[in-house]
Design a protein around this motif. Structure first.
Motif, short mmCIF file in Angstrom:
data_model
loop_
_atom_site.label_atom_id
_atom_site.label_comp_id
_atom_site.label_asym_id
_atom_site.label_seq_id
_atom_site.Cartn_x
_atom_site.Cartn_y
_atom_site.Cartn_z
N LEU A 90 149.62 13.85 145.42
CA LEU A 90 148.33 13.12 145.21
C LEU A 90 148.47 11.61 145.43
CD1 LEU A 90 145.40 13.75 144.96
CD2 LEU A 90 145.91 13.44 142.36
N ASP A 91 149.64 10.91 144.96
CA ASP A 91 149.76 9.50 145.11
C ASP A 91 150.00 9.18 146.61
OD1 ASP A 91 149.27 9.15 142.58
OD2 ASP A 91 151.48 9.06 141.89
N GLU A 92 150.80 10.07 147.15
CA GLU A 92 150.78 9.41 148.83
C GLU A 92 149.65 10.04 149.46
OE1 GLU A 92 153.56 8.20 150.00
OE2 GLU A 92 154.30 7.91 147.96
N LEU A 93 148.81 10.71 149.03
CA LEU A 93 147.38 11.17 149.90
C LEU A 93 146.51 9.96 149.37
CD1 LEU A 93 146.29 13.60 151.42
CD2 LEU A 93 145.46 14.43 149.22
N LYS A 94 146.47 9.39 148.28
CA LYS A 94 145.68 8.09 148.07
C LYS A 94 146.04 7.04 149.04
CE LYS A 94 144.72 9.62 143.14
NZ LYS A 94 145.17 9.28 141.83
N ASP A 95 147.47 6.95 149.03
CA ASP A 95 147.99 5.74 149.78
C ASP A 95 147.58 5.78 151.08
OD1 ASP A 95 150.62 3.71 149.73
OD2 ASP A 95 150.75 4.73 151.53
N ILE A 96 147.65 7.03 151.76
CA ILE A 96 147.30 7.04 153.25
C ILE A 96 146.01 7.01 153.55
CG2 ILE A 96 147.42 9.50 153.48
CD1 ILE A 96 148.76 7.07 156.17
N TYR A 97 145.10 7.48 152.52
CA TYR A 97 143.48 7.33 152.71
C TYR A 97 143.27 5.91 152.57
CZ TYR A 97 138.57 8.42 151.12
OH TYR A 97 137.49 8.61 151.11
N TRP A 98 143.72 5.10 151.65
CA TRP A 98 143.54 3.63 151.67
C TRP A 98 144.09 3.13 152.99
CZ3 TRP A 98 145.71 -1.22 152.86
CH2 TRP A 98 145.15 -2.22 152.24
N ALA A 99 145.19 3.34 153.53
CA ALA A 99 145.73 2.99 154.90
C ALA A 99 144.60 3.33 155.95
CB ALA A 99 147.10 3.32 154.98
N GLU A 100 144.26 4.53 156.21
CA GLU A 100 143.37 4.89 157.19
C GLU A 100 142.10 4.07 157.04
OE1 GLU A 100 144.48 6.24 159.81
OE2 GLU A 100 145.42 8.22 159.33
N LYS A 101 141.57 4.13 155.88
CA LYS A 101 140.24 3.33 155.72
C LYS A 101 140.33 1.85 156.21
CE LYS A 101 137.45 4.55 152.39
NZ LYS A 101 136.64 4.94 151.30
N HIS A 102 141.33 1.27 155.65
CA HIS A 102 141.49 -0.07 156.21
C HIS A 102 141.76 -0.41 157.62
CE1 HIS A 102 141.17 -0.94 151.80
NE2 HIS A 102 141.10 -2.25 152.27
N LEU A 103 142.44 0.77 158.46
CA LEU A 103 142.71 0.74 159.75
C LEU A 103 141.24 0.86 160.55
CD1 LEU A 103 145.68 2.75 160.48
CD2 LEU A 103 145.33 0.17 161.08
N VAL A 104 140.23 1.57 159.90
CA VAL A 104 139.18 1.70 160.62
C VAL A 104 138.37 0.15 160.61
CG1 VAL A 104 136.61 2.60 160.14
CG2 VAL A 104 138.64 3.96 160.07
#
Length: 171
Positions: A17-31
């Motif tokens: 779950l923590d890793e999922l939250k991390d990549i979610y933040w990353a993808e949203k900021h890449l947008v």
């Protein structure tokens, strides 16, 4: 405790779950970051590659939201220091290179591939964790994104090797 219980214990699930939250933040900021990279590029092929990846990245955000839903969790972002650093590095390349040059384009490709490699590592790990947890639907969704990240990296390599790097070298 059975092997299956060990594989899905709360600490392991929390890691996922923590890793999922991390990549979610990353993808949203890449947008948010990719349009500036596209705007800074000179090569029409590079601009198109970045724009295509922007659309894929928006889909990646949606897929991550689907994985959260499969887990019965609300999508939540956890600041990703690594991606923040990679985005800052990309901004520096844009600031430190002359506009309308292939040297800048070569730098954009380098920055983009660093991002791709981080994403490949993240999604590869998430796929492995989902598999161990028996989360086959999440594994399938994350695997699709992993495949797309690998293709984006490969496409950037081909673009760099076929034209950008050679043109940048003679500037």
């Amino acid at each position: 405790m059975s092997t299956k219980e060990k594989k899905t214990d709360s600490k392991f699930s929390q890691l996922f779950l923590d890793e999922l939250k991390d990549i979610y933040w990353a993808e949203k900021h890449l947008v948010k970051a990719l349009p500036a990279m596209a705007k800074g590029a000179t090569s029409k092929k590079l601009v198109k590659a970045i724009e295509n990846h922007l659309e894929e990245t928006k889909e990646h955000v949606s897929r991550l939201e689907e994985v959260f839903s499969l887990l019965g969790k609300k999508p939540e972002a956890k600041k990703c220091d690594a991606m923040e650093g990679l985005i800052e590095e990309a901004k520096s390349i844009l600031e430190d290179t002359d506009s309308d040059t292939m040297v800048r384009d070569a730098g954009i490709i380098i920055a983009s591939q660093k991002v791709e490699h981080y994403e490949i590592a993240s999604y590869g790990s998430l796929v492995a964790l989902a598999q161990v947890m028996g989360q086959s639907e999440a594994e399938k969704i994350l695997s699709q994104t992993l495949k797309e990240e690998k293709k984006a990296d490969s496409d950037l390599t081909k673009l760099a090797e076929s034209e950008i790097n050679e043109e940048a070298a003679v500037e």
